[in-house]
Design an enzyme around this catalytic site. Structure first.
Site, PDB file in Angstrom:
ATOM      1  N   ASN A  95       0.947  -1.134   0.087  1.00  0.00           N
ATOM      2  CA  ASN A  95      -0.022   0.059  -0.226  1.00  0.00           C
ATOM      3  C   ASN A  95       0.764   1.191   0.180  1.00  0.00           C
ATOM      4  O   ASN A  95       0.506   2.278  -0.641  1.00  0.00           O
ATOM      5  CB  ASN A  95      -0.953   0.092   1.183  1.00  0.00           C
ATOM      6  CG  ASN A  95      -1.285   1.270   1.485  1.00  0.00           C
ATOM      7  OD1 ASN A  95      -2.405   2.088   0.727  1.00  0.00           O
ATOM      8  ND2 ASN A  95      -0.687   1.884   2.595  1.00  0.00           N
ATOM      9  N   TYR A 161       4.403  10.247 -10.926  1.00  0.00           N
ATOM     10  CA  TYR A 161       3.307   9.674 -10.278  1.00  0.00           C
ATOM     11  C   TYR A 161       2.670   8.511 -10.981  1.00  0.00           C
ATOM     12  O   TYR A 161       2.407   7.260 -10.668  1.00  0.00           O
ATOM     13  CB  TYR A 161       2.234  10.392  -9.698  1.00  0.00           C
ATOM     14  CG  TYR A 161       1.205   9.573  -8.624  1.00  0.00           C
ATOM     15  CD1 TYR A 161       1.679   8.960  -7.647  1.00  0.00           C
ATOM     16  CD2 TYR A 161      -0.070   9.709  -9.318  1.00  0.00           C
ATOM     17  CE1 TYR A 161       0.606   8.345  -7.031  1.00  0.00           C
ATOM     18  CE2 TYR A 161      -0.731   8.794  -8.626  1.00  0.00           C
ATOM     19  CZ  TYR A 161      -0.767   8.026  -7.303  1.00  0.00           C
ATOM     20  OH  TYR A 161      -1.639   7.623  -6.750  1.00  0.00           O
TER      21      TYR A 161
END
Length: 262
Positions: A95, A161
């Protein structure tokens, strides 16, 4: 083979290793597993948050391990030194990740790019490499990698990103190719706009800028995404979901951008 779709014991006996368990998706997932009868190895940098998480549950449910994923040399040691009761990891929730800045590529910070690559890619593959052999040896496990809709849909300022999340998606698919013949599952979970600490991190503590991202709409919550992950984990052993993409109803896809000479 077990069919655990309708079972309230879907997490019983399972051991989950969670990165970024101090907030957002990681904290929500850790709580969900522990409440459903599983065990959690909760990792992250903010020790006080890990301790607070563990205090919510009975002893033996949540094992905390402070871990800075920027220190990849520490990852293997954390996994290898787990006590026997937590050693047989069969759920990995990769995560931990972040976005930094929203500037276009010519103006972006190279340091921000490096940090996103180090956390979203390098740390993720190191954690996977440390845990995967044990899953294969036991012929049991599920790796859930947190990607993003940014892996598929580019947007201005999403440069590195989005590229890191595209890596996560492709890495997940390539793991599935390598794991053919084993019972180990791999899924890439790709959320859209979700109100966690994500935007606060992206804008480096500028709460006003972070709040503006979600103004006038209802984003996903960490629990919404955890609901989707739980649904994956409730599926029967013979069924693998390769990718799952989810967005709030108030988010969709942009039309193609065109630069027109005046």
């Amino acid at each position: 083979m077990t069919d655990n779709r309708q079972s309230d014991q879907w997490a019983a006996g399972r051991i989950a290793f969670v990165t970024g368990a101090t907030s957002g998706f990681g904290a929500a997932f850790a709580r969900r597993i522990a409440r459903a009868g599983g065990k959690v190895i909760a990792t992250g940098r903010r020790v006080e948050r890990l301790e607070s998480l563990a205090a919510e549950f009975s002893p033996g449910s949540v094992l905390i391990r402070p871990l800075d994923l920027g220190d990849t040399s520490a990852i293997k040691g954390v996994v290898e030194e787990l006590p026997e009761a937590f050693a047989a990891i069969d759920l990995l929730f990769n995560n931990a990740g972040l976005a930094l800045g929203l500037g276009k590529a010519p103006d972006a910070s190279l340091a921000d790019w490096d940090e996103m690559i180090a956390t979203n890619i390098r740390a993720l593959v190191h954690v996977t490499h440390a845990i995967l052999p044990g899953m294969v040896a036991r012929n049991r496990g599920h790796i859930v990698n947190l990607s993003s809709v940014a892996a598929s849909y580019p947007y201005p300022g999403g440069n590195v990103y989005g590229a890191t999340k595209a890596f996560v998606r492709q890495f997940s698919l390539n793991l599935r190719a390598d794991l053919l013949g084993s019972a180990v599952k791999v899924s890439s979970v790709e959320p859209g706009m979700c109100e966690t600490e994500f935007s606060q991190v992206r804008f480096k503590g500028d709460n006003k800028a972070a709040e503006a991202v979600y103004a006038g709409m209802r984003p996903l919550s960490a629990d919404d995404v955890t609901d989707a992950v739980e649904a994956l984990l409730r599926l029967p052993d013979h069924l693998n979901v390769n990718t799952i993409e989810l967005m709030p109803v108030q988010q969709a896809f942009s039309p193609f951008a065109v630069s027109r000479d005046s």
